[in-house]
Write a protein that holds these residues in place. Structure first.
Motif, PDB file in Angstrom:
ATOM      1  N   ALA A   1       7.174   0.630  38.175  1.00  0.00           N
ATOM      2  CA  ALA A   1       5.913   0.501  38.193  1.00  0.00           C
ATOM      3  C   ALA A   1       5.636   0.375  39.754  1.00  0.00           C
ATOM      4  O   ALA A   1       4.590   0.898  40.432  1.00  0.00           O
ATOM      5  N   LEU A   2       6.470  -0.566  40.456  1.00  0.00           N
ATOM      6  CA  LEU A   2       6.530  -0.838  41.775  1.00  0.00           C
ATOM      7  C   LEU A   2       6.780   0.775  42.513  1.00  0.00           C
ATOM      8  O   LEU A   2       6.228   0.905  43.651  1.00  0.00           O
ATOM      9  N   GLY A   3       7.890   1.295  42.087  1.00  0.00           N
ATOM     10  CA  GLY A   3       8.076   2.827  42.747  1.00  0.00           C
ATOM     11  C   GLY A   3       6.822   3.715  42.579  1.00  0.00           C
ATOM     12  O   GLY A   3       6.664   4.335  43.765  1.00  0.00           O
ATOM     13  N   ILE A   4       6.270   3.818  41.632  1.00  0.00           N
ATOM     14  CA  ILE A   4       5.099   4.565  41.429  1.00  0.00           C
ATOM     15  C   ILE A   4       3.784   4.273  42.506  1.00  0.00           C
ATOM     16  O   ILE A   4       3.260   5.137  43.040  1.00  0.00           O
ATOM     17  N   TYR A   5       3.714   2.885  42.445  1.00  0.00           N
ATOM     18  CA  TYR A   5       2.611   2.404  43.302  1.00  0.00           C
ATOM     19  C   TYR A   5       2.749   2.513  44.801  1.00  0.00           C
ATOM     20  O   TYR A   5       2.154   3.176  45.711  1.00  0.00           O
ATOM     21  N   LEU A   6       4.189   2.401  45.125  1.00  0.00           N
ATOM     22  CA  LEU A   6       4.619   2.730  46.693  1.00  0.00           C
ATOM     23  C   LEU A   6       4.464   4.200  46.873  1.00  0.00           C
ATOM     24  O   LEU A   6       4.303   4.582  48.178  1.00  0.00           O
ATOM     25  N   LEU A   7       4.766   5.194  46.026  1.00  0.00           N
ATOM     26  CA  LEU A   7       4.841   6.441  46.109  1.00  0.00           C
ATOM     27  C   LEU A   7       3.145   6.732  46.152  1.00  0.00           C
ATOM     28  O   LEU A   7       2.760   7.610  47.004  1.00  0.00           O
ATOM     29  N   ASN A   8       2.282   6.342  45.519  1.00  0.00           N
ATOM     30  CA  ASN A   8       0.813   6.644  45.691  1.00  0.00           C
ATOM     31  C   ASN A   8       0.374   6.209  47.000  1.00  0.00           C
ATOM     32  O   ASN A   8      -0.497   6.731  47.703  1.00  0.00           O
ATOM     33  N   LEU A   9       0.862   4.827  47.330  1.00  0.00           N
ATOM     34  CA  LEU A   9       0.464   4.516  48.845  1.00  0.00           C
ATOM     35  C   LEU A   9       0.848   5.356  49.817  1.00  0.00           C
ATOM     36  O   LEU A   9       0.220   5.599  50.802  1.00  0.00           O
ATOM     37  N   PHE A  10       2.114   5.719  49.653  1.00  0.00           N
ATOM     38  CA  PHE A  10       2.648   6.652  50.793  1.00  0.00           C
ATOM     39  C   PHE A  10       1.786   7.991  50.954  1.00  0.00           C
ATOM     40  O   PHE A  10       1.708   8.527  52.034  1.00  0.00           O
ATOM     41  N   LEU A  11       1.547   8.426  49.435  1.00  0.00           N
ATOM     42  CA  LEU A  11       0.836   9.877  49.634  1.00  0.00           C
ATOM     43  C   LEU A  11      -0.667   9.558  50.213  1.00  0.00           C
ATOM     44  O   LEU A  11      -0.975  10.521  51.153  1.00  0.00           O
ATOM     45  N   ALA A  12      -1.361   8.425  50.006  1.00  0.00           N
ATOM     46  CA  ALA A  12      -2.559   8.352  50.701  1.00  0.00           C
ATOM     47  C   ALA A  12      -2.413   7.918  52.012  1.00  0.00           C
ATOM     48  O   ALA A  12      -3.119   8.389  53.075  1.00  0.00           O
ATOM     49  N   PHE A  13      -1.130   7.420  52.625  1.00  0.00           N
ATOM     50  CA  PHE A  13      -0.931   7.247  54.133  1.00  0.00           C
ATOM     51  C   PHE A  13      -0.658   8.602  54.690  1.00  0.00           C
ATOM     52  O   PHE A  13      -1.055   8.920  55.944  1.00  0.00           O
TER      53      PHE A  13
ATOM     54  N   LEU B   1      -5.410   6.200  54.238  1.00  0.00           N
ATOM     55  CA  LEU B   1      -4.937   4.755  54.183  1.00  0.00           C
ATOM     56  C   LEU B   1      -4.588   4.411  55.348  1.00  0.00           C
ATOM     57  O   LEU B   1      -3.195   4.858  55.831  1.00  0.00           O
ATOM     58  N   PRO B   2      -4.831   3.738  56.374  1.00  0.00           N
ATOM     59  CA  PRO B   2      -4.117   3.382  57.776  1.00  0.00           C
ATOM     60  C   PRO B   2      -2.825   2.547  57.490  1.00  0.00           C
ATOM     61  O   PRO B   2      -2.486   2.021  56.554  1.00  0.00           O
ATOM     62  N   GLU B   3      -2.329   2.465  58.657  1.00  0.00           N
ATOM     63  CA  GLU B   3      -0.827   1.923  58.567  1.00  0.00           C
ATOM     64  C   GLU B   3      -0.980   0.355  58.167  1.00  0.00           C
ATOM     65  O   GLU B   3      -0.204   0.157  57.330  1.00  0.00           O
ATOM     66  N   PHE B   4      -1.636  -0.253  58.891  1.00  0.00           N
ATOM     67  CA  PHE B   4      -1.772  -1.550  58.386  1.00  0.00           C
ATOM     68  C   PHE B   4      -2.098  -2.072  56.925  1.00  0.00           C
ATOM     69  O   PHE B   4      -1.344  -2.635  56.469  1.00  0.00           O
ATOM     70  N   LYS B   5      -3.133  -1.382  56.265  1.00  0.00           N
ATOM     71  CA  LYS B   5      -3.494  -1.433  54.940  1.00  0.00           C
ATOM     72  C   LYS B   5      -2.209  -0.853  54.063  1.00  0.00           C
ATOM     73  O   LYS B   5      -1.996  -1.553  52.965  1.00  0.00           O
ATOM     74  N   PHE B   6      -1.620   0.024  54.644  1.00  0.00           N
ATOM     75  CA  PHE B   6      -0.173   0.580  53.868  1.00  0.00           C
ATOM     76  C   PHE B   6       0.757  -0.537  53.950  1.00  0.00           C
ATOM     77  O   PHE B   6       1.225  -0.782  52.768  1.00  0.00           O
ATOM     78  N   TRP B   7       0.906  -0.881  54.895  1.00  0.00           N
ATOM     79  CA  TRP B   7       2.011  -2.259  55.007  1.00  0.00           C
ATOM     80  C   TRP B   7       1.527  -3.481  54.222  1.00  0.00           C
ATOM     81  O   TRP B   7       2.247  -3.863  53.533  1.00  0.00           O
ATOM     82  N   TYR B   8       0.274  -3.664  54.292  1.00  0.00           N
ATOM     83  CA  TYR B   8      -0.251  -4.885  53.605  1.00  0.00           C
ATOM     84  C   TYR B   8       0.006  -4.817  52.022  1.00  0.00           C
ATOM     85  O   TYR B   8       0.486  -5.708  51.208  1.00  0.00           O
TER      86      TYR B   8
END
Length: 189
Positions: A65-77, A116-123
């Protein structure tokens, strides 16, 4: 005591909570310029999370689930805030002209703005890793699964979505990364 100066317990908790939120936001604001340190910290947290998963031999669903969520964040980035496909459809319905990223050579250049801006991606990534780590402390999240299937499925999902994203980047000619500001010399013309 004066009845106007007395505070209810709810007001006391609310004022304490808002003070904590202001302190937390101040820490986040102070961390903004330290991009490399923020990402190194996040990478260390992610490595510690996977070490925990490896040593405990469990919580594969949490890791998936964490991997899928991080992948979605990366795609939005990687995605532009104004998608040329949906903007073109919207504009065609309104006035027949396409908007967003330039699709032809004579279109006006518009700078790349991330969804998705870099700071929000990191956060959000750091927050998700911390939540995932907390979830590994509870047995209820340790669902028995055959983990190689999850890993294989995640890699297939990663390659398919990245292929689609790269095709989108090529089609609409945008690069979501900046490699530094151009430096001009005195003698350059």
């Amino acid at each position: 005591m004066d009845p106007e100066t007395e505070r209810t317990p709810f007001e006391a908790v609310t004022s304490h909570t808002s003070a904590l939120q202001r302190r937390y936001q101040a820490l986040l604001d102070q961390s903004t310029p330290f991009v490399l340190y923020r990402w190194v910290t996040t990478a260390v947290l992610l490595v510690l999370f996977f070490v925990r998963i490896f040593v405990a031999q469990g919580w594969y669903i949490v890791a998936y689930a964490l991997g899928i969520y991080l992948l979605n964040l990366f795609l939005a980035f990687l995605s532009p805030k104004f998608d040329p496909v949906s903007d073109a459809l919207d504009q065609d319905m309104e006035d027949g002209s396409a908007g967003g990223l330039p699709t032809k050579n004579d279109d006006e250049f518009k700078p790349f703005i991330r969804r998705l801006p870099e700071f929000k991606f990191w956060y959000w990534a750091t927050r998700a890793i911390c939540i995932g780590s907390v979830c590994t402390l509870f047995e209820v999240f340790d669902v028995p699964v055959f983990w190689p299937v999850l890993v294989m499925y995640w890699f297939i999902l990663f390659f398919l979505t990245m292929r689609r994203q790269i095709q989108h980047m090529i089609k609409y000619r945008y690069v979501p990364f900046e490699f530094g500001k151009k430096k001009y010399t005195k003698n350059s013309s």
